[in-house]
Structures are given as structure tokens and as C-alpha cells.
Design an enzyme around this catalytic site. Sequence first.
Site, PDB file in Angstrom:
ATOM      1  N   HIS A 216      -5.840 -14.956 -16.640  1.00 60.01           N
ATOM      2  CA  HIS A 216      -7.153 -14.620 -17.198  1.00 60.01           C
ATOM      3  C   HIS A 216      -7.233 -13.133 -17.549  1.00 60.01           C
ATOM      4  O   HIS A 216      -7.842 -12.760 -18.567  1.00 60.01           O
ATOM      5  CB  HIS A 216      -8.259 -14.982 -16.206  1.00 60.01           C
ATOM      6  CG  HIS A 216      -8.569 -16.438 -16.141  1.00 60.01           C
ATOM      7  ND1 HIS A 216      -7.699 -17.371 -15.589  1.00 60.01           N
ATOM      8  CD2 HIS A 216      -9.660 -17.141 -16.556  1.00 60.01           C
ATOM      9  CE1 HIS A 216      -8.239 -18.570 -15.662  1.00 60.01           C
ATOM     10  NE2 HIS A 216      -9.426 -18.475 -16.247  1.00 60.01           N
ATOM     11  N   HIS A 258      -6.947 -14.219  -7.130  1.00 57.48           N
ATOM     12  CA  HIS A 258      -5.850 -13.270  -7.299  1.00 57.48           C
ATOM     13  C   HIS A 258      -6.069 -12.059  -6.410  1.00 57.48           C
ATOM     14  O   HIS A 258      -7.191 -11.802  -5.937  1.00 57.48           O
ATOM     15  CB  HIS A 258      -5.746 -12.811  -8.760  1.00 57.48           C
ATOM     16  CG  HIS A 258      -5.349 -13.893  -9.715  1.00 57.48           C
ATOM     17  ND1 HIS A 258      -4.047 -14.283  -9.905  1.00 57.48           N
ATOM     18  CD2 HIS A 258      -6.101 -14.669 -10.534  1.00 57.48           C
ATOM     19  CE1 HIS A 258      -4.009 -15.250 -10.812  1.00 57.48           C
ATOM     20  NE2 HIS A 258      -5.241 -15.505 -11.193  1.00 57.48           N
TER      21      HIS A 258
END
Length: 297
Positions: A216, A258
Site C-alpha cells: 500500500h 506493517h
Amino acid sequence: MASPRRSVEGRPLGASASSNSSSPGSPAHGGGGGGGSGRFEFQSLLSSRAAGVDPTCARLRASESPVHRRGSFPLTAAGPSQAPPPTLPEEDRMDLNPSFLGIALRSLLAIDLWLSKKLGVCAGESSSWGSVRPLMKLLEISGHGITWLLGTLYCLYRSDSWAGREVLMNLLFALLLDLLVVALIKGLVRRRRPAHNQMDMFVTLSVDKYSFPSGHATRASLVSRFILKHLVLAIPLRVLVILWAFILGLSRVMLGRHNVTDVAFGFFLGYMQYSIVDYCWLSPHNAPVLFILWNQQ
């Protein structure tokens, strides 16, 4: 005639005196192991003097003999050709002098894990910012690869100008390049996602179980730079594009998807990917086959 005086044990005093005056090496003196060892040392000294050997060395050899003590078991003497003990493998040895680079990397990794856990305030419904989790998941969908691929294909199909088709074709090329590069790096690094992450992501593939780098973040950096370069937008819209990319990367850490370094490297990778797309820019002149489907005769 008076009987000779006897000792307490009932032995004649003469016999006791004769036994006490016996030599220390005789059997009557000790009657045990001390007499045997003393006799062995005495004979070793005599033989060493006759052969011209140093008595001290002979005494040491006698003390190292397996029969020096009674009841001891003889041990196999180690020959001069005895093999040295096997050395440990390199990975099993303790690194007593680590390099400065190794210490710095371990410190950065520890800081990264600690900071990622602190910022994961939307990792679950029971987190401190659990009420904002639906909004963060909506941002996750806005930066997903499938969303951008389907949107680009639809706009490319509906486009009726050569300039628009050219821009959309290169955007499609950029998105495919991003998916390929991110999947390759994730398969090579194989860094696991944070422990506080919930695997409820939107449409995951095989390599999406790995964390480094953030797809992303790479996509947000790539698309935002692409839009700012090739679309004419007002200043408020340009600011919104930059804010969308930044908040999307931050949401990956807040959701626990993440670590901080995954997002930071993703921003850098996406920025560099646009340079490749700009260098390999596709147009009807250098790639006419790609524009045949939208050629209007």
C-alpha cells in the site's frame, strides 16, 4: 624364671621393637598400599640413577603411573597422534566481538518493533483507538492493488482521447510493475507481519502474509507522484493527494499490518518505481501494439 614382659597386645617387646625398626619400604611397615608405592618409587630412583636419568623426572613418571595408588584403574595413555577435539561450526560460535554495523542494525530493529507496537492503536476492536478501525480499513481498500487495477481498466475502456489512453496505459504499466516488484521482494525477504496484526485484510494473495515492504505504501507513493506529474490539479487537490498517500501509509502501522520500516521503505520504493515508468514511457510511437484496441478507424 620370670617371663619376659609383654605389650598390651600380648606381643613380646623384642618383637615389637624389631618390627618398629624395620625399613619403611618393607611389607611389615605399612602392610598396605603405602609400602607398595614406596618400594616402586625406590626402585624407580635406583634404575634412573643407574641409567643417568634425572631423579625428579623419574619421580614424576612414577607418580603418573596407574599403579601408584592401590585400586585405581589404568587409563589409556593419550598418544602423540591423538586427534584434536572437533571445532564448533561457525554459526554455533559466540560472537564476542560483534561489528558496529551489526549492533546498529539490531538496535534499529528493536526500535522499529517497539515503535510499531506503540503506534498499532487500531490493531483490534479493544485497542485504544478501536473505534477508528472501520475508517482505517476503508483507507486500506482505497489503496489496494485490485481497486486500482479495476479502476484503471475501466477508465481506459471509457476513454475516447489518445492523450487519456496514453496516460492510463502507463498508469496500468506502473501498477503491474509495482505488484511484480513488491511480490518479488516479499518472497525474498519473508518478514512476518507484526504479532498484533489481525489477518482480516481485504483480498490477500500468497505473498501477502509477509510484511516487507508495504504494498500500500509503494502504491500510494507511486500513484501520487504519477498523478501530480501528469494531471492538472488545483493546489487543494494536490494537497489532498499528498495527504492521502501519507495517511494511507500511517494507517498500515495503526492497523498493525506493517512495521514502520516496511512503510518507510515502501514510500522510497514507490518513488523510485515512478522513475522507471517515466524512463520507459509507453506511447503510440514506441508501443503501437498496446493501443490497437482503442484505435478508431
